[in-house]
Enzyme design. Structure first.
Site, PDB file in Angstrom:
ATOM      1  N   GLY A  61       0.823  -1.202   0.000  1.00  0.00           N
ATOM      2  CA  GLY A  61       0.000   0.000   0.000  1.00  0.00           C
ATOM      3  C   GLY A  61       0.859   1.254   0.000  1.00  0.00           C
ATOM      4  O   GLY A  61       2.069   1.199   0.247  1.00  0.00           O
ATOM      5  N   CYS A  62       0.222   2.381  -0.254  1.00  0.00           N
ATOM      6  CA  CYS A  62       0.966   3.640  -0.376  1.00  0.00           C
ATOM      7  C   CYS A  62       1.568   4.079   0.959  1.00  0.00           C
ATOM      8  O   CYS A  62       2.762   4.401   1.038  1.00  0.00           O
ATOM      9  CB  CYS A  62       0.078   4.730  -0.961  1.00  0.00           C
ATOM     10  N   TYR A  63       0.757   4.076   2.014  1.00  0.00           N
ATOM     11  CA  TYR A  63       1.301   4.449   3.327  1.00  0.00           C
ATOM     12  C   TYR A  63       2.430   3.508   3.754  1.00  0.00           C
ATOM     13  O   TYR A  63       3.507   3.964   4.154  1.00  0.00           O
ATOM     14  CB  TYR A  63       0.207   4.454   4.392  1.00  0.00           C
TER      15      TYR A  63
END
Length: 340
Positions: free
Chosen positions: A149-151
């Site tokens: 995921g991005c985070y």
């Protein structure tokens, strides 16, 4: 070298469109099909006018017959849908998933955090969660590749080398992350229509954001000790980009210089991770429209603490760019292909 035929499922979301923008410049990829649901029959340029002059197929509804002659399937779909597609693939097709369908190894964890049963548990065990700079060497023997995921991408890249070297204490890691609203998908405009999305900062998922599970699972690979972290994401009034600020307690005889040196050694020769000078101010503007992760290590007013800031473009390094990076590593293409 002959081109690989690719199918993109979930082509009209922010991540899907960004992926298409990268793939049209990939000299080893031919985009054969673009798939969607409510968008069937439309041109992808309806969702991004910059694609209007590109020769791309019209959007069609996915069905298994489309898989004939396909080498790579990219999925940027709502959670659960990539699992159904995965069950229809043969061993000659590689699936690269940009959603969360294969990120968590335990089906009970997936049920807990995503509130739905995993529909392809046997395939989940065969998949790989691949953060390229950390575990690309494990990629070759897997045909289902789960992109972080991005985070987590912005958080794991600075944290993993320090935890591996036992340089930071593990009982009080504090992570504050701020993302552009594109990370919440096209539906964000309706969801936040009463919250002044474009001029306000909003905390959400406090204490229980789904990416907690992903961060914990991956960090657990690098330490046998129990660890605790607090992660709070925020939606920021900008379209794209993530800035993560990580507060760490140092182990004895560890200082800022040692932290920086460890990160520099860990990412020496990497194409996309850049360790900046000490105390260098960092903004999302430094990485927008790139596959880069910039990391800076800053002093705290306390000698036994350190503050690390990392920045990525959530749609590229936190999404489509990382998917292409995994594609390149899987098929032995130069890693920078289509990611200049």
């Amino acid at each position: 070298m002959p081109k690989l035929n690719a199918l993109v499922a979930g082509s009209t979301g922010y991540i899907g469109v960004q992926l298409i923008k990268l793939l049209i410049n990939h000299k080893y990829i031919n985009i054969k099909y673009l798939c969607g649901n409510s968008s069937v029959g439309k041109n992808i340029s309806y969702y991004d006018k910059s694609l209007s002059k590109k020769k791309l197929p019209k959007i069609v509804k996915f069905n298994p017959k489309l898989l004939n002659g396909i080498d790579v399937v990219f999925t940027a779909l709502p959670n659960g849908e990539a699992q159904d597609i995965a069950k229809k693939l043969n061993d000659n097709i590689t699936l690269i998933d940009l959603a969360a369908d294969f990120r968590l190894k335990k089906v009970n964890d997936y049920l807990k955090w995503y509130k739905q049963k995993h529909r392809a548990p046997k395939l989940q065990k065969k998949s790989i969660y691949c953060l390229p700079e950390i575990n690309r060497d494990e990629l070759k023997n897997h045909n289902i590749i789960s992109c972080p995921g991005c985070y987590p991408t912005s958080i794991l890249l600075p944290l993993v080398p320090l935890i591996k070297k036992k340089l930071v204490k593990l009982d009080n890691i504090i992570i504050d992350s701020k993302s552009g609203y594109s990370g919440a998908g096209r539906g964000v405009h309706k969801k936040y229509k009463d919250k002044n999305l474009y001029e306000s900062l909003s905390a959400y998922g406090v204490g229980f954001h789904r990416h907690n599970s992903e961060i914990h699972q991956f960090l657990s690979k690098f330490t046998n000790k129990n660890f605790q972290f607090s992660f709070t994401p925020h939606l920021s009034p900008m379209f794209r980009g993530i800035l993560s600020t990580i507060y760490l307690d140092l182990e004895k005889n560890v200082n800022q210089s040692k932290i920086i040196k460890t990160l520099e050694i860990s990412y020496k020769g990497e194409n996309f991770v850049k360790i900046l000078d000490s105390d260098k101010l960092l903004s999302t503007n430094d990485v927008i429209n790139t596959n880069n992760c910039f990391i800076t290590v800053c002093k705290s007013k306390y000698k036994n603490k350190i503050i690390i800031i990392s920045a990525i473009d959530n749609l590229i390094k936190g999404g489509a760019g990382q998917a292409v990076q995994n594609l390149n590593n899987k098929f032995n293409f130069p890693e920078r292909t289509a990611l200049k």
